[in-house]
Design an enzyme around this catalytic site. Structure first.
Site, short mmCIF file in Angstrom:
data_model
loop_
_atom_site.label_atom_id
_atom_site.label_comp_id
_atom_site.label_asym_id
_atom_site.label_seq_id
_atom_site.Cartn_x
_atom_site.Cartn_y
_atom_site.Cartn_z
N ASP A 87 0.88 15.42 7.13
CA ASP A 87 0.43 14.03 7.34
C ASP A 87 1.36 13.11 6.55
O ASP A 87 1.43 13.19 5.33
CB ASP A 87 -1.02 13.90 6.87
CG ASP A 87 -1.65 12.58 7.30
OD1 ASP A 87 -0.91 11.60 7.53
OD2 ASP A 87 -2.89 12.53 7.37
N ASP A 98 1.34 5.80 9.98
CA ASP A 98 0.59 6.94 9.47
C ASP A 98 0.47 7.93 10.63
O ASP A 98 -0.09 7.60 11.67
CB ASP A 98 -0.79 6.43 9.00
CG ASP A 98 -1.64 7.50 8.36
OD1 ASP A 98 -1.18 8.65 8.21
OD2 ASP A 98 -2.80 7.17 8.00
N HIS A 157 -8.64 4.77 10.52
CA HIS A 157 -8.81 3.61 9.64
C HIS A 157 -7.82 2.52 10.00
O HIS A 157 -6.73 2.80 10.49
CB HIS A 157 -8.56 4.05 8.19
CG HIS A 157 -7.29 4.86 8.07
ND1 HIS A 157 -6.08 4.28 7.85
CD2 HIS A 157 -7.05 6.19 8.23
CE1 HIS A 157 -5.15 5.21 7.86
NE2 HIS A 157 -5.71 6.39 8.11
N HIS A 165 -6.18 1.94 3.88
CA HIS A 165 -7.54 2.08 4.41
C HIS A 165 -8.24 0.73 4.47
O HIS A 165 -8.77 0.27 3.47
CB HIS A 165 -8.36 3.08 3.59
CG HIS A 165 -7.92 4.49 3.81
ND1 HIS A 165 -7.28 5.23 2.84
CD2 HIS A 165 -7.99 5.29 4.90
CE1 HIS A 165 -6.99 6.44 3.34
NE2 HIS A 165 -7.40 6.49 4.57
N GLU A 190 -7.22 9.63 14.01
CA GLU A 190 -6.87 10.96 13.51
C GLU A 190 -7.98 11.97 13.70
O GLU A 190 -8.73 12.25 12.77
CB GLU A 190 -6.40 10.92 12.06
CG GLU A 190 -7.24 10.15 11.08
CD GLU A 190 -6.61 10.14 9.69
OE1 GLU A 190 -6.18 11.21 9.22
OE2 GLU A 190 -6.54 9.07 9.07
N GLU A 278 -2.49 12.74 14.51
CA GLU A 278 -2.71 11.34 14.18
C GLU A 278 -1.57 10.47 14.67
O GLU A 278 -0.40 10.85 14.56
CB GLU A 278 -2.84 11.18 12.65
CG GLU A 278 -2.99 9.73 12.18
CD GLU A 278 -3.18 9.62 10.67
OE1 GLU A 278 -2.73 10.52 9.95
OE2 GLU A 278 -3.78 8.63 10.24
MN MN Z 1 -2.41 10.25 7.90
MN MN Z 2 -4.63 8.20 8.34
#
Ligand code: MN
Ligand code: MN
Length: 293
Positions: A87, A98, A157, A165, A190, A278
């Site tokens: 990630d 992300d 998020h 976040h 995700e 994600e």
């Molecule tokens: Mn991530």
């Molecule tokens: Mn994330």
């Protein structure tokens, strides 16, 4: 409202870099390779693109869903059968991409397919007016149809400048209502698919931290830690990034004073396997841009 062109370009460029680095990074994972080498190589590749890391590379094994990374004295080696989540968070001037994928060193193709299909299905239905709960329902449907459980207490998020976040949360299960999506919203979706309970809990292992407040500190080693993470602008950092023999005492003291928070490794039940995929997206008038595609 859509972000202006300059901001949009940062998001798109950060997404391209993240996607490229993540795929290259995944190709380094083979049975017998060292975890520390892979983590350091991926984090270095991110830096070579004149981008910054929005958080330490998360590399989580098997039942661990998230928040693991190499420790300063990491000794683990990848083994046949491992299910490895990578990630990666990249930012350009604070605008974050992300993105995550799972590498299967065993025979777990169906588990990976479940989180891939869930992510694709959720992206397919994104447009203004759709609720975050509807995305959760799509994710849950795809994962359960394949005989796995979505992880219910992990969510996608919102993303904001230097902030990983923000609202809205994007649940991985059906949810009545939830935030209504609007044009210009930037968020990460995700899905996690699990062979276990579908819930994660905190392990004692902690490698990732984040400064959440600014207060004066007396302890010398604690001051040194804060100095070394000042340029993070509140984004998470790894214990591995701090070169100080007294880092653990310093971090414990900073947590006690409410200045730093920890992100323990999050795991489903022992012996289970978790996959994650994600992407970061920007909602447009009739759908979305996937910046990390
Ligand atoms: Mn991530
Ligand atoms: Mn994330």
């Amino acid at each position: 409202m859509m972000p202006d062109d300059e901001v949009l370009a940062y998001y798109r460029d950060a997404g391209k870099i993240a996607s490229k680095v993540l795929k290259k990074g995944a190709s380094l994972i083979r049975a017998g390779s060292r975890v520390l080498d892979v983590v350091e190589c991926i984090e270095q590749m991110a830096g070579e693109n004149s981008a910054g890391l929005a958080f330490p590379l998360n590399l989580s094994f098997n039942e661990d869903a998230a928040h693991d990374t190499a420790s300063p004295d990491e000794q683990r080696i990848f083994s046949e059968g491992d299910v490895v989540k990578l990630d990666l968070g990249i930012h350009l001037e604070g605008y974050i991409a992300d993105t995550a994928l799972t590498v299967d060193l065993g025979d777990h193709g169906l588990l990976l397919e479940a989180s891939i299909a869930a992510l694709e299905k959720a992206i397919e239905i994104v447009r203004p007016g759709v609720t975050s709960g509807a995305l959760g329902a799509a994710i849950q449907g795809e994962i359960e149809a394949r005989g796995f459980r979505p992880i219910t207490n992990l969510t996608g998020h919102g993303l904001a400048r230097y902030s990983i976040h923000t609202p809205p949360n994007i649940p991985n299960i059906s949810f009545p209502g939830g935030a209504k999506l609007e044009e210009g919203m930037v968020f990460a979706i995700e899905p996690f698919a699990s062979t276990g309970s579908g819930r994660v809990s905190e392990k004692s292992r902690v490698e990732i931290f984040q400064q959440t407040a600014v207060k004066p500190v007396r302890l010398h080693s604690a001051r040194k830690v804060l100095d070394s993470v000042r340029d993070r602008r509140g984004m998470p950092f790894a214990r591995r990034w701090i070169e100080d023999g007294k880092q653990d005492i310093a971090l414990a003291s900073l947590i006690n004073q409410g200045i730093v928070r920890s992100y323990p490794v999050l795991s489903d039940i022992p012996g289970s396997l978790v996959s994650q995929h994600e992407h970061t997206i920007i909602v447009t008038s009739d759908g979305c841009i996937v910046t990390t595609a």
